[in-house]
Motif scaffolding. Structure first.
Motif, PDB file in Angstrom:
ATOM      1  N   ARG A  45     -56.122 -57.381 -22.950  1.00  0.00           N
ATOM      2  CA  ARG A  45     -56.170 -58.087 -21.668  1.00  0.00           C
ATOM      3  C   ARG A  45     -57.210 -59.215 -21.623  1.00  0.00           C
ATOM      4  NH1 ARG A  45     -58.326 -53.201 -21.290  1.00  0.00           N
ATOM      5  NH2 ARG A  45     -60.449 -52.954 -20.544  1.00  0.00           N
ATOM      6  N   ASN A  46     -58.250 -59.167 -22.461  1.00  0.00           N
ATOM      7  CA  ASN A  46     -59.286 -60.203 -22.435  1.00  0.00           C
ATOM      8  C   ASN A  46     -59.135 -61.256 -23.525  1.00  0.00           C
ATOM      9  OD1 ASN A  46     -60.609 -59.055 -20.208  1.00  0.00           O
ATOM     10  ND2 ASN A  46     -61.656 -57.598 -21.535  1.00  0.00           N
ATOM     11  N   ILE A  47     -58.028 -61.205 -24.248  1.00  0.00           N
ATOM     12  CA  ILE A  47     -57.787 -62.195 -25.298  1.00  0.00           C
ATOM     13  C   ILE A  47     -56.973 -63.340 -24.703  1.00  0.00           C
ATOM     14  CG2 ILE A  47     -56.724 -62.647 -27.534  1.00  0.00           C
ATOM     15  CD1 ILE A  47     -57.107 -59.758 -28.245  1.00  0.00           C
ATOM     16  N   PRO A  48     -57.411 -64.588 -24.906  1.00  0.00           N
ATOM     17  CA  PRO A  48     -56.616 -65.713 -24.409  1.00  0.00           C
ATOM     18  C   PRO A  48     -55.354 -65.893 -25.260  1.00  0.00           C
ATOM     19  CG  PRO A  48     -58.437 -66.516 -25.735  1.00  0.00           C
ATOM     20  CD  PRO A  48     -58.621 -65.028 -25.607  1.00  0.00           C
ATOM     21  N   ALA A  49     -54.393 -66.631 -24.741  1.00  0.00           N
ATOM     22  CA  ALA A  49     -53.193 -66.933 -25.517  1.00  0.00           C
ATOM     23  C   ALA A  49     -53.617 -67.683 -26.776  1.00  0.00           C
ATOM     24  CB  ALA A  49     -52.227 -67.760 -24.689  1.00  0.00           C
ATOM     25  N   LEU A  50     -53.116 -67.254 -27.926  1.00  0.00           N
ATOM     26  CA  LEU A  50     -53.555 -67.823 -29.197  1.00  0.00           C
ATOM     27  C   LEU A  50     -52.524 -68.748 -29.836  1.00  0.00           C
ATOM     28  CD1 LEU A  50     -55.188 -64.644 -30.779  1.00  0.00           C
ATOM     29  CD2 LEU A  50     -56.315 -66.511 -29.553  1.00  0.00           C
ATOM     30  N   GLY A  51     -51.290 -68.621 -29.459  1.00  0.00           N
ATOM     31  CA  GLY A  51     -50.266 -69.435 -30.104  1.00  0.00           C
ATOM     32  C   GLY A  51     -49.802 -68.806 -31.400  1.00  0.00           C
ATOM     33  N   ARG A  52     -50.736 -68.649 -32.351  1.00  0.00           N
ATOM     34  CA  ARG A  52     -50.457 -68.002 -33.640  1.00  0.00           C
ATOM     35  C   ARG A  52     -51.619 -67.071 -33.964  1.00  0.00           C
ATOM     36  NH1 ARG A  52     -50.483 -71.256 -38.192  1.00  0.00           N
ATOM     37  NH2 ARG A  52     -49.180 -69.724 -39.228  1.00  0.00           N
ATOM     38  N   CYS A  53     -51.319 -65.963 -34.642  1.00  0.00           N
ATOM     39  CA  CYS A  53     -52.396 -65.046 -35.005  1.00  0.00           C
ATOM     40  C   CYS A  53     -52.010 -64.198 -36.204  1.00  0.00           C
ATOM     41  CB  CYS A  53     -52.775 -64.151 -33.834  1.00  0.00           C
ATOM     42  SG  CYS A  53     -51.511 -62.957 -33.354  1.00  0.00           S
ATOM     43  N   THR A  54     -53.009 -63.531 -36.733  1.00  0.00           N
ATOM     44  CA  THR A  54     -52.798 -62.527 -37.769  1.00  0.00           C
ATOM     45  C   THR A  54     -53.268 -61.185 -37.202  1.00  0.00           C
ATOM     46  OG1 THR A  54     -53.246 -61.904 -40.054  1.00  0.00           O
ATOM     47  CG2 THR A  54     -55.017 -62.985 -38.879  1.00  0.00           C
ATOM     48  N   VAL A  55     -52.578 -60.113 -37.565  1.00  0.00           N
ATOM     49  CA  VAL A  55     -52.852 -58.793 -36.986  1.00  0.00           C
ATOM     50  C   VAL A  55     -52.991 -57.766 -38.107  1.00  0.00           C
ATOM     51  CG1 VAL A  55     -51.936 -56.994 -35.470  1.00  0.00           C
ATOM     52  CG2 VAL A  55     -51.518 -59.383 -34.935  1.00  0.00           C
ATOM     53  N   ARG A  56     -54.019 -56.925 -37.982  1.00  0.00           N
ATOM     54  CA  ARG A  56     -54.231 -55.825 -38.925  1.00  0.00           C
ATOM     55  C   ARG A  56     -54.468 -54.538 -38.143  1.00  0.00           C
ATOM     56  NH1 ARG A  56     -58.960 -56.031 -41.954  1.00  0.00           N
ATOM     57  NH2 ARG A  56     -59.906 -57.421 -40.443  1.00  0.00           N
ATOM     58  N   LEU A  57     -53.864 -53.459 -38.594  1.00  0.00           N
ATOM     59  CA  LEU A  57     -54.101 -52.136 -38.021  1.00  0.00           C
ATOM     60  C   LEU A  57     -54.992 -51.379 -38.992  1.00  0.00           C
ATOM     61  CD1 LEU A  57     -53.386 -50.079 -35.752  1.00  0.00           C
ATOM     62  CD2 LEU A  57     -51.555 -49.280 -37.266  1.00  0.00           C
ATOM     63  N   VAL A  58     -56.155 -50.925 -38.514  1.00  0.00           N
ATOM     64  CA  VAL A  58     -57.092 -50.191 -39.353  1.00  0.00           C
ATOM     65  C   VAL A  58     -57.194 -48.766 -38.817  1.00  0.00           C
ATOM     66  CG1 VAL A  58     -59.444 -50.083 -40.244  1.00  0.00           C
ATOM     67  CG2 VAL A  58     -58.367 -52.316 -39.841  1.00  0.00           C
ATOM     68  N   TRP A  59     -56.880 -47.818 -39.678  1.00  0.00           N
ATOM     69  CA  TRP A  59     -56.929 -46.406 -39.329  1.00  0.00           C
ATOM     70  C   TRP A  59     -58.151 -45.805 -40.018  1.00  0.00           C
ATOM     71  CZ3 TRP A  59     -52.848 -42.450 -41.473  1.00  0.00           C
ATOM     72  CH2 TRP A  59     -53.119 -41.180 -40.978  1.00  0.00           C
ATOM     73  N   THR A  60     -59.112 -45.372 -39.225  1.00  0.00           N
ATOM     74  CA  THR A  60     -60.303 -44.731 -39.772  1.00  0.00           C
ATOM     75  C   THR A  60     -60.070 -43.230 -39.810  1.00  0.00           C
ATOM     76  OG1 THR A  60     -61.716 -46.467 -38.859  1.00  0.00           O
ATOM     77  CG2 THR A  60     -62.800 -44.429 -39.514  1.00  0.00           C
ATOM     78  N   VAL A  61     -60.266 -42.648 -40.985  1.00  0.00           N
ATOM     79  CA  VAL A  61     -60.101 -41.206 -41.180  1.00  0.00           C
ATOM     80  C   VAL A  61     -61.453 -40.606 -41.561  1.00  0.00           C
ATOM     81  CG1 VAL A  61     -57.682 -41.421 -41.841  1.00  0.00           C
ATOM     82  CG2 VAL A  61     -59.441 -41.507 -43.601  1.00  0.00           C
ATOM     83  N   THR A  62     -61.603 -39.305 -41.390  1.00  0.00           N
ATOM     84  CA  THR A  62     -62.891 -38.664 -41.637  1.00  0.00           C
ATOM     85  C   THR A  62     -62.901 -37.781 -42.885  1.00  0.00           C
ATOM     86  OG1 THR A  62     -62.297 -36.839 -40.182  1.00  0.00           O
ATOM     87  CG2 THR A  62     -63.499 -38.686 -39.189  1.00  0.00           C
ATOM     88  N   ASP A  63     -61.793 -37.746 -43.626  1.00  0.00           N
ATOM     89  CA  ASP A  63     -61.768 -36.968 -44.862  1.00  0.00           C
ATOM     90  C   ASP A  63     -61.029 -37.771 -45.931  1.00  0.00           C
ATOM     91  OD1 ASP A  63     -58.922 -36.528 -44.656  1.00  0.00           O
ATOM     92  OD2 ASP A  63     -59.344 -34.953 -43.203  1.00  0.00           O
ATOM     93  N   ARG A  64     -61.040 -37.269 -47.120  1.00  0.00           N
ATOM     94  CA  ARG A  64     -60.471 -38.007 -48.251  1.00  0.00           C
ATOM     95  C   ARG A  64     -59.056 -37.552 -48.634  1.00  0.00           C
ATOM     96  NH1 ARG A  64     -64.293 -41.216 -50.568  1.00  0.00           N
ATOM     97  NH2 ARG A  64     -66.447 -40.707 -50.087  1.00  0.00           N
ATOM     98  N   ARG A  65     -58.353 -36.895 -47.703  1.00  0.00           N
ATOM     99  CA  ARG A  65     -56.972 -36.503 -48.009  1.00  0.00           C
ATOM    100  C   ARG A  65     -56.130 -37.738 -48.299  1.00  0.00           C
ATOM    101  NH1 ARG A  65     -54.536 -33.422 -43.340  1.00  0.00           N
ATOM    102  NH2 ARG A  65     -56.054 -34.571 -42.155  1.00  0.00           N
ATOM    103  N   ARG A  66     -55.124 -37.563 -49.122  1.00  0.00           N
ATOM    104  CA  ARG A  66     -54.242 -38.685 -49.467  1.00  0.00           C
ATOM    105  C   ARG A  66     -53.356 -39.028 -48.277  1.00  0.00           C
ATOM    106  NH1 ARG A  66     -51.509 -37.788 -55.174  1.00  0.00           N
ATOM    107  NH2 ARG A  66     -50.357 -39.494 -54.264  1.00  0.00           N
ATOM    108  N   ARG A  67     -53.274 -40.306 -47.988  1.00  0.00           N
ATOM    109  CA  ARG A  67     -52.418 -40.795 -46.904  1.00  0.00           C
ATOM    110  C   ARG A  67     -51.713 -42.056 -47.389  1.00  0.00           C
ATOM    111  NH1 ARG A  67     -57.069 -38.801 -44.570  1.00  0.00           N
ATOM    112  NH2 ARG A  67     -56.777 -37.402 -42.799  1.00  0.00           N
ATOM    113  N   ASP A  68     -50.566 -42.313 -46.831  1.00  0.00           N
ATOM    114  CA  ASP A  68     -49.751 -43.459 -47.209  1.00  0.00           C
ATOM    115  C   ASP A  68     -49.899 -44.542 -46.138  1.00  0.00           C
ATOM    116  OD1 ASP A  68     -47.899 -44.981 -48.515  1.00  0.00           O
ATOM    117  OD2 ASP A  68     -46.239 -43.576 -48.263  1.00  0.00           O
ATOM    118  N   ALA A  69     -50.514 -45.667 -46.485  1.00  0.00           N
ATOM    119  CA  ALA A  69     -50.793 -46.718 -45.499  1.00  0.00           C
ATOM    120  C   ALA A  69     -49.523 -47.269 -44.856  1.00  0.00           C
ATOM    121  CB  ALA A  69     -51.595 -47.849 -46.141  1.00  0.00           C
TER     122      ALA A  69
END
Length: 125
Positions: A45-69
């Motif tokens: 809601r506080n981001i102005p209109a950008l026209g173009r952007c790049t987006v990344r989803l970062v998932w922080t985990v607390t253990d070292r189990r194997r996960r598929d990004a």
């Protein structure tokens, strides 16, 4: 004062609510998708209109189990649609939004963060 070049949107989830391996009824999936879109829209809601952007989803985990990004891609898609709903970009097509593969990082607190960075307007010859 200049606008920040990177926006960090903390999402209200400890893990991706939508994954590629889930098998659920279409109505339940639609309900979760709506909730994720809304969460991204509210977070943006506080981001102005950008026209173009790049987006990344970062998932922080607390253990070292194997996960598929790439299993988190459905959550990234719903978040990108939420940014469109918020008016950050007109559409989530490649010309306006570059979506990076979700990332999984080790940390002290589990959670999902959406990183939005403005891109310069495309120059057409």
């Amino acid at each position: 004062m200049t606008a920040p070049t990177t926006y960090r949107l903390d999402l209200p989830y400890q893990r991706p609510p939508l994954t590629a391996n889930q098998r659920m009824h279409w109505a339940r999936k639609a309900k979760i998708t709506r909730a994720v879109r809304h969460a991204a829209k509210v977070a943006a809601r506080n981001i102005p209109a950008l026209g173009r952007c790049t987006v990344r989803l970062v998932w922080t985990v607390t253990d070292r189990r194997r996960r598929d990004a790439d299993n988190a891609v459905p959550t990234l898609k719903a978040c990108a649609d939420g940014l469109v709903d918020a008016g950050i970009v007109a559409d989530d097509v490649p010309a306006l939004m570059t979506k990076h593969m979700p990332e999984i990082v080790l940390g002290d607190t589990a959670g999902l963060v959406l990183i939005v960075e403005p891109l310069a307007p495309e120059v057409t010859p």
